[in-house]
Design a protein around this motif. Structure first.
Motif: not given
Length: 299
Positions: A141-159
């Protein structure tokens, strides 16, 4: 009596009663893992100092450690950890507000607590495995919005949501693992003379051989797989299981991951608890008291 708690049940050390507790905890753990699997890994939650908002408040630990402390502080005040089968992950908790319940003397005094190991394997091995599908979907989903690399992985902020479920799972795993003490005490009382020579010589391998039942373990894993596969299915509006949800991998949790959690972590750690509990079983007893136990006839 139908009650399952240690105050009201007639024989809390009967293997039938213990088995009912462990089987119920299977359901609790599986459903918890299903809930956790809907969120991404959120690796920051498990790293000391990784959440800036906590650092600003002078808290250097991880988000999950802070979450555990806050929840267990309240639970301690409500006397949760005075129960024989509850073990907190947090040290230095406050005293209960309520007066203590009177429990029968079931377990022998001991200091066996493997919660640090449970927390370690859960955060390092189980969470990444269980959340893999959600993490991959988030990355796409993040890649489809142009977020790549470290920013695309692991985190949805639902801490908050993820940590709430983590705490529930950790508490259930801890209870399940430490219930090995009840199993060990039950088996010891059934035939003390069988265990005492190994306890005296601190022969952990010998004790493990006495308590290990590979046929029981195989049945447990088979039952667990069937449960996890059933609970992980998707169901249609009419309440019937969508028959192809398992075959095409469209399940709510990684069934193999659930089974491996038990096979590689929960069962071995439970056996360690049983062995270490029995190693301490004669501490403080006089030679005469031990000899009396040796003479006890097997039930």
């Amino acid at each position: 009596m139908l009650s399952q708690n240690c105050v009201l049940v007639r024989d809390p050390l009967s293997l039938e009663h213990i088995r009912s507790i462990l089987v119920r905890l299977e359901d609790t753990i599986i459903f918890g893992l299903i809930e956790r699997a809907q969120y991404a890994h959120n690796a920051k939650m498990y790293v000391n100092g990784a959440i800036p908002e906590l650092k600003e408040k002078g808290i250097e630990g991880s988000w999950l450690e802070w979450f555990l402390k806050e929840i267990e502080t309240f639970h301690a005040k409500a006397r949760r950890y005075t129960s024989l089968d509850e073990y907190p992950f947090t040290a230095g908790l406050p005293e209960p507000v309520l007066p203590p319940l009177v429990f029968p003397k079931i377990l022998y005094p001991n200091d066996v607590n493997v919660n640090p190991s449970i927390l370690s394997f859960y955060t390092r091995s189980i969470v990444p495995r269980i959340t893999q599908r959600a993490t991959i979907a988030l990355s796409a989903l993040k890649r489809s919005n142009g977020i790549v690399g470290e920013g695309e992985c692991e985190d949805d902020t639902n801490y908050g949501s993820a940590a709430t479920i983590d705490v529930e799972i950790l508490q259930a795993i801890s209870k399940r693992v430490h219930y090995g003490k009840f199993v060990a005490e039950s088996k010891f009382r059934d035939d003390p003379g069988l265990f005492i020579p190994h306890i005296r010589s601190r022969n952990r391998e010998g004790i493990e051989a006495l308590i290990m039942r590979r046929d029981v373990m195989a049945k447990l894993l088979m039952r667990l797989r069937k449960k996890a596969a059933t609970y992980a299915q998707e169901f249609g509006p009419d309440g019937d299981a969508i028959t192809n949800s398992l075959s095409n991998g469209n399940t709510k949790v990684d069934v193999d991951g659930v089974v491996e959690l038990y096979e590689n972590y929960i069962i071995p750690l439970t056996i360690e608890v049983e062995v270490e509990y029995l190693i301490q079983r004669l501490n403080g007893l006089s030679e005469a008291e031990v000899e009396e136990l040796v003479k006890t006839k097997p039930n």
